[in-house]
Design a protein around this motif. Structure first.
Motif, PDB file in Angstrom:
ATOM      1  N   ILE A 112     -33.404  31.069  80.018  1.00 11.62           N
ATOM      2  CA  ILE A 112     -34.095  32.260  80.507  1.00 11.62           C
ATOM      3  C   ILE A 112     -33.293  32.781  81.685  1.00 11.62           C
ATOM      4  CG2 ILE A 112     -36.181  33.176  81.583  1.00 11.62           C
ATOM      5  CD1 ILE A 112     -37.813  31.135  80.104  1.00 11.62           C
ATOM      6  N   ASN A 113     -32.871  34.045  81.594  1.00  9.86           N
ATOM      7  CA  ASN A 113     -32.067  34.653  82.665  1.00  9.86           C
ATOM      8  C   ASN A 113     -30.855  33.794  83.020  1.00  9.86           C
ATOM      9  OD1 ASN A 113     -33.885  36.808  82.846  1.00  9.86           O
ATOM     10  ND2 ASN A 113     -35.175  35.711  84.311  1.00  9.86           N
ATOM     11  N   ASP A 114     -30.184  33.288  81.985  1.00 11.25           N
ATOM     12  CA  ASP A 114     -28.952  32.492  82.119  1.00 11.25           C
ATOM     13  C   ASP A 114     -29.161  31.118  82.754  1.00 11.25           C
ATOM     14  OD1 ASP A 114     -27.316  34.450  80.943  1.00 11.25           O
ATOM     15  OD2 ASP A 114     -27.084  35.503  82.857  1.00 11.25           O
ATOM     16  N   THR A 115     -30.406  30.730  83.009  1.00 13.53           N
ATOM     17  CA  THR A 115     -30.679  29.373  83.486  1.00 13.53           C
ATOM     18  C   THR A 115     -31.017  28.501  82.289  1.00 13.53           C
ATOM     19  OG1 THR A 115     -31.492  30.154  85.623  1.00 13.53           O
ATOM     20  CG2 THR A 115     -32.119  27.933  84.965  1.00 13.53           C
ATOM     21  N   GLU A 116     -30.349  27.355  82.185  1.00 15.95           N
ATOM     22  CA  GLU A 116     -30.492  26.478  81.025  1.00 15.95           C
ATOM     23  C   GLU A 116     -31.512  25.383  81.305  1.00 15.95           C
ATOM     24  OE1 GLU A 116     -27.016  25.256  78.254  1.00 15.95           O
ATOM     25  OE2 GLU A 116     -27.207  23.631  79.708  1.00 15.95           O
ATOM     26  N   TYR A 117     -32.442  25.191  80.371  1.00 18.13           N
ATOM     27  CA  TYR A 117     -33.471  24.159  80.476  1.00 18.13           C
ATOM     28  C   TYR A 117     -33.259  23.164  79.333  1.00 18.13           C
ATOM     29  CZ  TYR A 117     -35.637  27.437  83.680  1.00 18.13           C
ATOM     30  OH  TYR A 117     -35.872  28.284  84.739  1.00 18.13           O
ATOM     31  N   ILE A 118     -33.119  21.882  79.691  1.00 16.17           N
ATOM     32  CA  ILE A 118     -32.779  20.842  78.719  1.00 16.17           C
ATOM     33  C   ILE A 118     -33.934  19.862  78.619  1.00 16.17           C
ATOM     34  CG2 ILE A 118     -31.114  19.048  78.102  1.00 16.17           C
ATOM     35  CD1 ILE A 118     -29.120  20.501  79.973  1.00 16.17           C
ATOM     36  N   ARG A 119     -34.321  19.532  77.401  1.00  6.18           N
ATOM     37  CA  ARG A 119     -35.455  18.637  77.191  1.00  6.18           C
ATOM     38  C   ARG A 119     -35.058  17.191  77.455  1.00  6.18           C
ATOM     39  NH1 ARG A 119     -38.344  18.258  71.398  1.00  6.18           N
ATOM     40  NH2 ARG A 119     -36.486  17.038  70.971  1.00  6.18           N
ATOM     41  N   HIS A 130     -42.574  15.612  76.905  1.00  6.88           N
ATOM     42  CA  HIS A 130     -41.264  16.202  77.108  1.00  6.88           C
ATOM     43  C   HIS A 130     -41.213  16.962  78.426  1.00  6.88           C
ATOM     44  CE1 HIS A 130     -40.265  15.100  73.037  1.00  6.88           C
ATOM     45  NE2 HIS A 130     -41.306  15.748  72.590  1.00  6.88           N
ATOM     46  N   LEU A 131     -40.159  16.713  79.176  1.00  2.23           N
ATOM     47  CA  LEU A 131     -39.905  17.458  80.396  1.00  2.23           C
ATOM     48  C   LEU A 131     -38.643  18.281  80.198  1.00  2.23           C
ATOM     49  CD1 LEU A 131     -40.473  14.759  83.173  1.00  2.23           C
ATOM     50  CD2 LEU A 131     -41.962  16.676  82.635  1.00  2.23           C
ATOM     51  N   TYR A 132     -38.638  19.469  80.765  1.00  2.00           N
ATOM     52  CA  TYR A 132     -37.436  20.289  80.752  1.00  2.00           C
ATOM     53  C   TYR A 132     -36.840  20.291  82.153  1.00  2.00           C
ATOM     54  CZ  TYR A 132     -38.483  22.019  76.085  1.00  2.00           C
ATOM     55  OH  TYR A 132     -38.714  22.109  74.742  1.00  2.00           O
ATOM     56  N   VAL A 133     -35.552  20.027  82.232  1.00  2.00           N
ATOM     57  CA  VAL A 133     -34.874  19.985  83.522  1.00  2.00           C
ATOM     58  C   VAL A 133     -33.718  20.975  83.522  1.00  2.00           C
ATOM     59  CG1 VAL A 133     -35.467  17.554  83.882  1.00  2.00           C
ATOM     60  CG2 VAL A 133     -33.266  18.150  82.841  1.00  2.00           C
ATOM     61  N   THR A 134     -33.338  21.384  84.711  1.00  2.11           N
ATOM     62  CA  THR A 134     -32.134  22.187  84.879  1.00  2.11           C
ATOM     63  C   THR A 134     -31.123  21.363  85.673  1.00  2.11           C
ATOM     64  OG1 THR A 134     -33.030  23.201  86.889  1.00  2.11           O
ATOM     65  CG2 THR A 134     -33.381  24.363  84.825  1.00  2.11           C
ATOM     66  N   THR A 135     -29.867  21.622  85.432  1.00  2.00           N
ATOM     67  CA  THR A 135     -28.790  20.875  86.086  1.00  2.00           C
ATOM     68  C   THR A 135     -28.320  21.632  87.319  1.00  2.00           C
ATOM     69  OG1 THR A 135     -28.086  19.987  83.945  1.00  2.00           O
ATOM     70  CG2 THR A 135     -26.524  19.827  85.770  1.00  2.00           C
ATOM     71  N   ILE A 136     -28.490  21.008  88.479  1.00  4.97           N
ATOM     72  CA  ILE A 136     -28.024  21.609  89.730  1.00  4.97           C
ATOM     73  C   ILE A 136     -26.565  21.253  89.976  1.00  4.97           C
ATOM     74  CG2 ILE A 136     -28.358  21.681  92.237  1.00  4.97           C
ATOM     75  CD1 ILE A 136     -31.256  21.083  91.820  1.00  4.97           C
ATOM     76  N   HIS A 137     -26.218  20.007  89.636  1.00  4.86           N
ATOM     77  CA  HIS A 137     -24.837  19.545  89.817  1.00  4.86           C
ATOM     78  C   HIS A 137     -24.435  18.757  88.585  1.00  4.86           C
ATOM     79  CE1 HIS A 137     -21.226  17.894  91.693  1.00  4.86           C
ATOM     80  NE2 HIS A 137     -21.611  16.701  91.283  1.00  4.86           N
TER      81      HIS A 137
END
Length: 382
Positions: A112-119, A130-137
């Motif tokens: 969403i808006n170029d932010t990637e959410y990974i299950r 299930h949790l969705y996380v985004t990668t900061i680093h």
């Protein structure tokens, strides 16, 4: 203004067998409001109705629907669509456009808006959800974040500030919670707090070297990233001097999860060392687990180690080989002046054969008890 029809349970409301539709809107002061029209069983042959308002929104964005893409699995194609991400229920709502039907989906990945959410499959509490996380680093060690929301009561300050909305029957507020995780290589993500203590526990292999690099204050994500980079650099040096399985994150994490100090042995002041042998085959599977040291029958130390090795996950086939793992069960009674009791018995080299000897894995036990005399157990060779 956004109107959606969902079961009330999706909003964490405790209205049995009720159905609702809710509207997310923004008032003239820029404040988000979620209004819920609740319909449920009333009197005989009748339906009850109630209208409730909450401050904020259960969704990630406003407007709720945003352009995005989904991937049902990691190797699949990206599918352009419109998405609404409910942070209360952790549900992803999907539609192709304003005229198409809305579906709840569980993709492996969405943007969403170029932010990637990974299950992430999270079974740490025994619950498969299930949790969705985004990668900061991103790197050998990753910093991940997960954003959720929950319904809560208004605090006194919020209630005072909300007096101009009295006619709306405001009953709560959606609060946002951000959690952070560290993931080492292929290991399971581990929850952290933004504190020095938490980082030293996660990066225990290099805690001594990192201690002076971490400030004694509430940390920012940038501070965490600096620590991660330092940790990864130290691990490169460490791996160059020892066999790499010693520092494989998945292997180490599995040992930490599965090798437990038997409570009965610890409560009796029993400590000792166990040597276990095992093989890793060309498929990365752990086989031929065997006890090499004397069996400390009745105390559970050896049995616990063997059981843990039998349950190791499949590892990288590059680790193919024949190994011996020393495990030291150490005992500390804080009421003693002697300090930590570390086992002194060691396995003779001839009993290890040509196995690769891994770094010793330490399992500590700490108590505060009177009149407990510590004793090392070793046993006899068969």
């Amino acid at each position: 203004m956004i109107r959606l029809a969902l079961f009330v349970s999706a909003l964490c409301l405790s209205v049995p067998e009720a159905y609702s539709q809710f509207t997310v809107s923004q008032n003239e002061k820029g404040q988000l409001l979620t209004t819920v029209d609740v319909y449920g069983p009333g009197k005989i042959n009748a339906t009850s109705y109630n209208k409730i308002t909450y401050l904020g929104s259960p969704f990630l964005n406003y407007p709720v629907w945003q352009p995005g893409t989904i991937q049902i699995d990691r190797s699949g194609k990206e599918i352009p669509c419109q998405l609404a991400y409910n942070l209360v229920t952790n549900e992803v709502l999907f539609r192709f456009d304003e005229t198409s039907a809305v579906k709840i989906i569980t993709p492996d990945l969405f943007k969403i808006n170029d932010t990637e959410y990974i299950r992430q499959n999270d079974k740490s509490l025994g619950v498969d959800h299930h949790l969705y996380v985004t990668t900061i680093h991103n790197g050998p060690t990753q910093l991940l974040t997960c954003v959720t929301k929950r319904l809560a009561n208004l605090n006194s300050s919020e209630a005072v500030n909300n007096t101009y909305n009295r006619d709306l029957n405001v009953e709560g507020i959606y609060r946002t919670k951000t959690t952070y995780y560290i993931r080492k290589g292929d290991a399971r993500p581990e929850l952290i707090s933004l504190t020095k203590k938490s980082l030293l526990e996660i990066f225990r292999e290099q805690a001594q070297q990192l201690a002076n690099r971490i400030p004694d204050k509430a940390l920012t994500t940038l501070d965490i990233i600096h620590v991660i980079n330092a940790y990864d650099s130290l691990m490169v040096i460490a791996r160059s001097g020892t066999y790499p399985l010693n520092h494989n994150p998945l292997f180490i994490q599995s040992l930490q999860d599965k090798i437990i100090y038997p409570n009965w042995a610890g409560s009796q002041g029993v400590y000792g060392r166990v040597y276990a042998g095992f093989d890793i085959d060309s498929l990365g599977k752990v086989k031929n687990v065997a006890l090499l040291s004397p069996n400390n029958a009745g105390f559970g130390l050896a049995q616990g180690v063997l059981k843990a090795l039998d349950k190791l996950p499949v590892l990288d086939p590059a680790y193919k080989g024949t190994y011996v793992l020393p495990v030291a069960f150490t005992y500390t009674n804080s009421l003693e002046k002697a300090g930590t009791h570390v086992p002194i018995n060691q396995l003779p080299d001839e009993r290890m054969g040509n196995r690769i000897v891994l770094a010793e894995f330490v399992v500590p036990y700490v108590v505060s008890k009177q009149t407990i005399t510590a004793k090392e157990v070793w046993g006899y060779y068969r």
